[in-house]
Every structure is written in C-alpha cells, then in structure tokens.
Design a protein around this motif. Structure first.
Motif, PDB file in Angstrom:
ATOM      1  N   ARG A   1      41.927  39.572  29.809  1.00 27.79           N
ATOM      2  CA  ARG A   1      41.870  38.967  31.139  1.00 27.79           C
ATOM      3  C   ARG A   1      42.465  39.867  32.221  1.00 27.79           C
ATOM      4  NH1 ARG A   1      43.702  34.432  28.122  1.00 27.79           N
ATOM      5  NH2 ARG A   1      45.801  34.621  29.034  1.00 27.79           N
ATOM      6  N   LEU A   2      42.990  41.022  31.851  1.00 27.87           N
ATOM      7  CA  LEU A   2      43.581  41.921  32.845  1.00 27.87           C
ATOM      8  C   LEU A   2      42.495  42.545  33.703  1.00 27.87           C
ATOM      9  CD1 LEU A   2      46.343  43.815  30.806  1.00 27.87           C
ATOM     10  CD2 LEU A   2      46.612  41.830  32.310  1.00 27.87           C
ATOM     11  N   THR A   3      42.638  42.447  35.008  1.00 28.58           N
ATOM     12  CA  THR A   3      41.686  43.094  35.921  1.00 28.58           C
ATOM     13  C   THR A   3      41.837  44.604  35.861  1.00 28.58           C
ATOM     14  OG1 THR A   3      41.824  41.180  37.362  1.00 28.58           O
ATOM     15  CG2 THR A   3      40.889  43.184  38.301  1.00 28.58           C
ATOM     16  N   PHE A   4      43.076  45.072  35.813  1.00 26.66           N
ATOM     17  CA  PHE A   4      43.358  46.496  35.703  1.00 26.66           C
ATOM     18  C   PHE A   4      44.113  46.739  34.411  1.00 26.66           C
ATOM     19  CE2 PHE A   4      43.036  45.661  40.249  1.00 26.66           C
ATOM     20  CZ  PHE A   4      42.143  46.640  40.648  1.00 26.66           C
ATOM     21  N   LYS A   5      43.636  47.690  33.625  1.00 21.00           N
ATOM     22  CA  LYS A   5      44.314  48.033  32.386  1.00 21.00           C
ATOM     23  C   LYS A   5      45.448  49.016  32.682  1.00 21.00           C
ATOM     24  CE  LYS A   5      41.263  45.762  29.988  1.00 21.00           C
ATOM     25  NZ  LYS A   5      41.158  44.414  30.409  1.00 21.00           N
ATOM     26  N   PRO A   6      46.577  48.905  31.992  1.00 22.10           N
ATOM     27  CA  PRO A   6      47.699  49.807  32.237  1.00 22.10           C
ATOM     28  C   PRO A   6      47.382  51.237  31.836  1.00 22.10           C
ATOM     29  CG  PRO A   6      48.119  48.439  30.315  1.00 22.10           C
ATOM     30  CD  PRO A   6      46.876  47.902  30.943  1.00 22.10           C
ATOM     31  N   GLU A   7      47.907  52.184  32.601  1.00 25.67           N
ATOM     32  CA  GLU A   7      47.770  53.601  32.314  1.00 25.67           C
ATOM     33  C   GLU A   7      49.122  54.261  32.529  1.00 25.67           C
ATOM     34  OE1 GLU A   7      44.656  55.450  34.482  1.00 25.67           O
ATOM     35  OE2 GLU A   7      43.130  53.971  33.923  1.00 25.67           O
ATOM     36  N   GLU A   8      49.390  55.293  31.754  1.00 18.97           N
ATOM     37  CA  GLU A   8      50.660  56.000  31.828  1.00 18.97           C
ATOM     38  C   GLU A   8      50.883  56.582  33.233  1.00 18.97           C
ATOM     39  OE1 GLU A   8      54.302  57.573  30.506  1.00 18.97           O
ATOM     40  OE2 GLU A   8      52.964  56.084  29.614  1.00 18.97           O
TER      41      GLU A   8
ATOM     42  N   ILE B   1      52.518  49.735  39.329  1.00 20.52           N
ATOM     43  CA  ILE B   1      51.817  48.452  39.336  1.00 20.52           C
ATOM     44  C   ILE B   1      52.755  47.354  39.819  1.00 20.52           C
ATOM     45  CG2 ILE B   1      50.325  49.137  37.415  1.00 20.52           C
ATOM     46  CD1 ILE B   1      52.093  47.337  35.621  1.00 20.52           C
ATOM     47  N   ILE B   2      52.151  46.215  40.099  1.00 19.51           N
ATOM     48  CA  ILE B   2      52.876  44.960  40.315  1.00 19.51           C
ATOM     49  C   ILE B   2      52.450  44.036  39.185  1.00 19.51           C
ATOM     50  CG2 ILE B   2      53.240  42.988  41.823  1.00 19.51           C
ATOM     51  CD1 ILE B   2      52.624  44.789  44.191  1.00 19.51           C
ATOM     52  N   ALA B   3      53.395  43.745  38.271  1.00 26.42           N
ATOM     53  CA  ALA B   3      53.119  42.933  37.089  1.00 26.42           C
ATOM     54  C   ALA B   3      53.549  41.501  37.347  1.00 26.42           C
ATOM     55  CB  ALA B   3      53.849  43.502  35.876  1.00 26.42           C
ATOM     56  N   THR B   4      52.673  40.575  37.039  1.00 27.56           N
ATOM     57  CA  THR B   4      52.967  39.148  37.164  1.00 27.56           C
ATOM     58  C   THR B   4      53.146  38.563  35.779  1.00 27.56           C
ATOM     59  OG1 THR B   4      51.651  39.026  39.177  1.00 27.56           O
ATOM     60  CG2 THR B   4      52.134  36.955  38.063  1.00 27.56           C
ATOM     61  N   GLY B   5      54.285  37.825  35.570  1.00 32.19           N
ATOM     62  CA  GLY B   5      54.524  37.255  34.255  1.00 32.19           C
ATOM     63  C   GLY B   5      55.814  36.466  34.242  1.00 32.19           C
ATOM     64  N   ARG B   6      56.442  36.436  33.072  1.00 33.38           N
ATOM     65  CA  ARG B   6      57.675  35.684  32.923  1.00 33.38           C
ATOM     66  C   ARG B   6      58.651  36.513  32.106  1.00 33.38           C
ATOM     67  NH1 ARG B   6      57.467  33.425  27.801  1.00 33.38           N
ATOM     68  NH2 ARG B   6      55.396  33.501  26.833  1.00 33.38           N
ATOM     69  N   LEU B   7      59.944  36.332  32.395  1.00 31.28           N
ATOM     70  CA  LEU B   7      60.975  37.038  31.662  1.00 31.28           C
ATOM     71  C   LEU B   7      61.378  36.228  30.434  1.00 31.28           C
ATOM     72  CD1 LEU B   7      63.431  38.456  34.375  1.00 31.28           C
ATOM     73  CD2 LEU B   7      61.581  39.607  33.177  1.00 31.28           C
ATOM     74  N   THR B   8      61.694  36.942  29.386  1.00 30.41           N
ATOM     75  CA  THR B   8      62.182  36.327  28.159  1.00 30.41           C
ATOM     76  C   THR B   8      63.076  37.342  27.465  1.00 30.41           C
ATOM     77  OG1 THR B   8      61.556  35.217  26.104  1.00 30.41           O
ATOM     78  CG2 THR B   8      60.204  37.096  26.794  1.00 30.41           C
ATOM     79  N   THR B   9      63.676  36.930  26.364  1.00 23.96           N
ATOM     80  CA  THR B   9      64.537  37.836  25.598  1.00 23.96           C
ATOM     81  C   THR B   9      63.988  38.001  24.202  1.00 23.96           C
ATOM     82  OG1 THR B   9      65.956  36.042  24.791  1.00 23.96           O
ATOM     83  CG2 THR B   9      66.558  37.057  26.903  1.00 23.96           C
ATOM     84  N   PHE B  10      64.474  39.073  23.564  1.00 18.57           N
ATOM     85  CA  PHE B  10      64.131  39.341  22.168  1.00 18.57           C
ATOM     86  C   PHE B  10      65.426  39.289  21.387  1.00 18.57           C
ATOM     87  CE2 PHE B  10      62.860  42.444  18.737  1.00 18.57           C
ATOM     88  CZ  PHE B  10      62.004  41.548  18.114  1.00 18.57           C
ATOM     89  N   PRO B  11      65.765  38.133  20.837  1.00 16.63           N
ATOM     90  CA  PRO B  11      67.107  37.921  20.253  1.00 16.63           C
ATOM     91  C   PRO B  11      67.464  38.918  19.165  1.00 16.63           C
ATOM     92  CG  PRO B  11      65.931  35.840  20.480  1.00 16.63           C
ATOM     93  CD  PRO B  11      64.943  36.895  20.775  1.00 16.63           C
ATOM     94  N   ARG B  12      66.517  39.416  18.402  1.00 16.83           N
ATOM     95  CA  ARG B  12      66.848  40.276  17.278  1.00 16.83           C
ATOM     96  C   ARG B  12      67.542  41.555  17.722  1.00 16.83           C
ATOM     97  NH1 ARG B  12      65.607  40.254  12.102  1.00 16.83           N
ATOM     98  NH2 ARG B  12      64.255  38.455  12.399  1.00 16.83           N
TER      99      ARG B  12
ATOM    100  N   ILE C   1      53.722  40.116  30.441  1.00 19.11           N
ATOM    101  CA  ILE C   1      52.809  40.310  31.575  1.00 19.11           C
ATOM    102  C   ILE C   1      51.537  39.505  31.349  1.00 19.11           C
ATOM    103  CG2 ILE C   1      51.454  42.011  32.860  1.00 19.11           C
ATOM    104  CD1 ILE C   1      53.585  44.056  32.216  1.00 19.11           C
ATOM    105  N   GLU C   2      51.121  38.813  32.417  1.00 21.06           N
ATOM    106  CA  GLU C   2      49.872  38.048  32.385  1.00 21.06           C
ATOM    107  C   GLU C   2      48.817  38.639  33.307  1.00 21.06           C
ATOM    108  OE1 GLU C   2      51.019  34.125  33.416  1.00 21.06           O
ATOM    109  OE2 GLU C   2      52.134  33.754  31.555  1.00 21.06           O
ATOM    110  N   GLN C   3      49.212  39.418  34.309  1.00 21.19           N
ATOM    111  CA  GLN C   3      48.256  40.034  35.237  1.00 21.19           C
ATOM    112  C   GLN C   3      48.876  41.315  35.776  1.00 21.19           C
ATOM    113  OE1 GLN C   3      45.180  40.969  36.098  1.00 21.19           O
ATOM    114  NE2 GLN C   3      44.788  38.738  35.998  1.00 21.19           N
ATOM    115  N   ILE C   4      48.014  42.276  36.073  1.00 22.84           N
ATOM    116  CA  ILE C   4      48.431  43.579  36.595  1.00 22.84           C
ATOM    117  C   ILE C   4      47.571  43.908  37.798  1.00 22.84           C
ATOM    118  CG2 ILE C   4      48.500  46.066  36.142  1.00 22.84           C
ATOM    119  CD1 ILE C   4      49.190  45.487  33.294  1.00 22.84           C
ATOM    120  N   GLU C   5      48.216  44.423  38.844  1.00 19.51           N
ATOM    121  CA  GLU C   5      47.487  44.925  40.005  1.00 19.51           C
ATOM    122  C   GLU C   5      48.181  46.190  40.480  1.00 19.51           C
ATOM    123  OE1 GLU C   5      48.376  42.598  43.726  1.00 19.51           O
ATOM    124  OE2 GLU C   5      48.941  41.101  42.201  1.00 19.51           O
TER     125      GLU C   5
END
Length: 515
Positions: free
Chosen positions: A71-78, A82-93, A101-105
C-alpha cells in the motif's frame, strides 16, 4: 547483614517493558516523522522491511510490515529523505523503541524531484531512453489500444478526436491512473496488449496510447515508476504517451516512441485526417490521369512522325514482284531444257540398267541378306540363351545379400585363424631354428675337416678319389695328403711299412678322443 527496609513496589522486567510499551503507544499512537533512510537493504525474506530514520542528532528504528508494503505510494530507498506516517512502539526483547510505518511520502517537492532525477539518470544509463531504439508510428493503424481511466474526460477526448479524424477500431484497457495501484495496472495493461496474438479473437493493436489528465507530481508519480518505464521500453507495439499537461514530463515520456503534449494530440498522432487523405488521393489520381493522357499524346505524336518516314507498302513489294514475274516467264523454258538434258543422260545409261540385270542383282542381294539375317538370328538366340543360363546360374550367388553373408561368414572363420596363426608361425619358426642349430652342430661334428685339426689326414689319388684301402694304390702313384692347414703331394713307395701301436689322440683336458 540486615536488608534495608523499604516500601517500594517490585516489578519484573516484563512488567516494566509492557508498561513502557503501553505508555509509548498511548502517547504516540499516530505520528509523522521526518528523517533520512539509512541501512535499507531491501525487503526481508519474511516480507517485512527494516531500516533506520535519522537526522543530524538522533536515529530511530523503523519497520514496514508485509501487509503494509503493497500500500506504500513511495517505496523506501537508501539515502531518501521522507516523512513517515505511523505509530511508535517498543521492542521489549532489546529495550528499543521503533516506528511502525504505514505510509511514506518524500520530504517536499525538492526531494521528490531529486529522486525523479536520480531515477531518470539510472534508466538513461541502461539505454531505455536512447533515440535509436524508438520506432516509427504506423501511418494508418487498424486497431488502437488506449490505456487510461474509463471514467475521465481523457478517454472521451481521445475517442472523439479519433472519430473526427479517421474512425478506427479502439480497444480500451481500463486502469487507475493515480494512487498506489496505478503503476501495476498500467504495467499489466501494456504487457497484456503485447501478449495478444496478431490474428487472435481479440485483435492486437498496431499502436498504444498511454494517457491521463494533468495533476501534481505526486498525482503523476505512478508513471515515473520503474515497472511502467521498463514495460513501455520493452513493448513490441509502438507507444504514444500523453501524461499530464503540455508542461508535465514523466519518465514514460522518455521511454515511449512518441510523446504527445495532451491526450487529444496523442489521438492526432495516432491517425491521420480522413478528409485530407481522400483529398490527397483524389489529387494524386488526377495527376496520374493527366500524366497518362500526356504520355499517350506524346506516344501518338511519335508514332505519326515515325510512320511518315516509312515507304509505302506497294513500293516495298514492287521490286520483288518484278523479279517473280521474270522468273515465272523463264521457268517454262528452263524446265523443257532440263527435261531434254536428263533424257539424254538416261539414254546413255539405259543399256547398263536393264530390268533383268537389276532384278538379278536385287535377287542376289536379297538372298545374301536373308542368309545373314537367319545366321544372325540363330547366333543371337544361342548367345542370348547361353548368357541367360549363365546369368540365372550366377544370379542367386551374386546378390548383394548373399555376397555380404558370405563375406561375413568367411571373415568370422578367418579372424580366429588369423588370431591363432601368429603364435603358431612363431612356434614353427622357433622349432625350425632349433632344428637348424642342431643340424648345424651335427654337421660340424661330422665334418672330416674338424678331425684334421686333431692330427689325422685324408689321402686322395691323382683323380681326387679318397684312398680307403692299400690295394687302391701301387708304388709310384702320386697322391695328395690333406692335413688341417693344406695339402701335401707325395708318391707311394715300394718298401713295406712297419706297423707300430698308435696311441689315440687326446683332447685339451688329457682325455682320449673318439676321433
């Protein structure tokens, strides 16, 4: 040692991790983060994508789940900002926080243009935009394929313009021309038209038109995707692109065989004006008819000029007619003269050519000819019969199959014999050599000349006969005494010879010799 007293609550590591996770997700449930992509190595084998967003002071881990990637309009490139739209979370391990990230522009039009320029240079380096690979558009296509949205004004403008200029068979492949599915649908449409069989139930287009209306660079971005550009470059059908307004330029415009500023201009480039063609054909037909009349008139004038220089037909045959009349008048006299000459010549030879003489000569020749024919027939019959008998007798033995069988049979008998012959010959030669050596030793042992070396002698008379008894010679006879190194001449005496005991000769080892 006593432990210090405290009333602070105890937490497990998992409880702390889960509490931090809920706090971060509740506080930053939806965020937009601007940063530069770092560490992107493509999609993981699991289908997820992992990379880092950073600026000059900090960095944050980022992840795009497999379900969100299409569903990404623009695919990430090295290196892309970008402006990334999404939500923050943690990785407990690992006690890390990250953004899902849910969308990239792109971060602004400048970054988008920089990405577009980088992609343009990359595809140009591969030769996809080379002018020498562009093909000429067909002058009068029978079928036109149009790839655009079926509900916009673009398709109506194209169909209306084609109908006005030159009504043709149009196949429309409906696609979305904006959004995340635009590029895959346009790519599938181009490949689908190329996959049609030339004489199949659905006619294959002679030219393709890829078109959409104007919009921002983000709206037109689907036509800058590599998949669309590569599909246009690989198309075996010539492609006309009309994406956006006259000032808009996308990467497919560089790869197409012809770029039109507007969809209407694309329709005009695809087909000529029918009225202009009809007028042009009428003009060409009139010029052709005028040229034919002028050519026929020119040939007619040349024929008249040529016929004026020819003589009259009567003049051409007058001289021949005169020669014919003269010959006809002299023919009767010439025939009479020839008849008289032949009659005189016949009278001179008539006595030698009496009928009886000719009949007798003819009878003799006929008799000889009959005899020769009968003899020839008889001889030919006997020869043919004899040859036929010989051929019949030998035909069965001289067939290729019989000869081949006989050759194979003889070869099968000859090969074992040849294999056994070589050792037999070797044994025979060796046996003969041993026999010869033995005979040579016996001959050498029996040779009287070998005995002469031991002191014996051979006495021969004057005629060369060996003297074996005393009675064979008498006193006064000449004899020859042969010893080991030559011959001695002697004469037989008259007195008696005293006999004495002769010791047998001994060999080199002192043993008595038999000879």
């Amino acid at each position: 040692m006593a432990l210090p007293l405290t009333n602070a609550a105890e937490f497990t590591v998992s409880e702390i991790a889960q509490a931090v996770k809920r706090t971060v997700e509740d506080e930053f449930g939806h965020v937009r983060v601007r940063g530069e992509i770092s560490g992107f190595r493509g999609v993981h084998s699991s289908g997820h994508a992992y990379f880092t967003l950073k600026d000059e002071n900090a960095s944050i881990d980022a992840v795009v789940w497999k379900s969100s990637w299409p569903r990404l309009t623009f695919k990430p490139e090295e290196g892309m900002e970008i402006i990334a739209t999404g939500r923050l979370t943690t990785f407990p391990r690992s006690s890390k926080y990250q953004i899902v990230i849910e969308q990239i522009e792109p971060a602004g039009a400048g970054a988008l243009m920089a990405l577009l320029e980088d992609r343009r240079r990359k595809l140009a380096a591969e030769g996809l935009f080379a002018s020498e690979r562009k093909r000429q558009l067909p002058y009068l296509p029978r079928v036109i394929g149009v790839i655009t949205s079926p509900t916009g004004a673009v398709i109506r403008d194209i169909l209306h313009r084609i109908s006005d200029r030159f009504p043709s068979h149009v196949l429309v492949w409906p696609v979305r021309v904006q959004g995340e599915t635009a590029a895959p649908e346009v790519t599938a449409a181009i490949n689908g038209f190329n996959a049609l069989a030339p004489n199949g139930p659905i006619p294959r287009p002679d030219v393709l038109i890829v078109a959409r209306g104007g919009g921002s660079i983000e709206d037109l971005w689907g036509f800058n995707e590599e998949s669309v550009v590569r599909a246009v470059a690989a198309s075996r059908i010539p492609v006309i692109t009309a994406v956006g307004h006259e000032t808009d330029t996308t990467l497919v415009d560089y790869a197409s065989d012809h770029r039109a500023p507007t969809p209407t201009a694309a329709a005009e480039a695809a087909v000529p004006v029918r009225a202009d063609l009809i007028g042009y054909i009428d003009e060409i037909g009139g010029r052709q008819r005028h040229a034919m009349r002028r050519t026929a008139s020119n040939y007619r004038d040349r024929l008249r000029a040529a016929s004026a220089g020819l003589p009259r037909p009567l003049d051409l045959v007058a001289s021949a007619r005169q020669r014919l009349d003269h010959a006809a008048s002299n023919l009767a006299a010439a025939l009479r003269h020839a008849e008289q000459k032949k009659r005189i010549e016949f009278g001179r030879s008539a006595n030698k050519l009496t009928p009886n003489l000719l009949s007798r000569r003819a009878t003799e020749l006929t008799t000889r000819l009959d005899n020769l024919r009968r003899r020839a027939d008889t001889a030919a019959s006997r020869t043919a019969e004899r040859k036929r008998g010989l051929f019949v007798a030998a035909a069965g033995r001289l067939s290729p199959k019989a000869l081949n069988n006989e050759i194979r049979h003889l070869r099968s008998r000859l090969d074992p014999l040849a294999a056994a012959l070589h050792p037999a010959v070797a044994r025979f030669v060796d046996q003969r050599r041993r026999s010869l050596d033995l005979a040579a030793r016996l001959l050498e042992a029996a040779d009287y000349r070998s005995i002469l070396t031991r002191g014996f002698a051979v006495v021969t008379d004057a005629e060369g006969h060996i003297v074996k008894h005393t009675a064979e010679v008498k006193p006064g006879d000449a004899v020859h005494i042969q010893v080991s190194d030559g011959t001695i001449g002697a004469t037989i005496g008259s007195g008696p010879v005293a006999r004495k005991k002769v010791r047998p000769p001994r060999d080199e080892e002192g043993q008595e010799s038999l000879f």
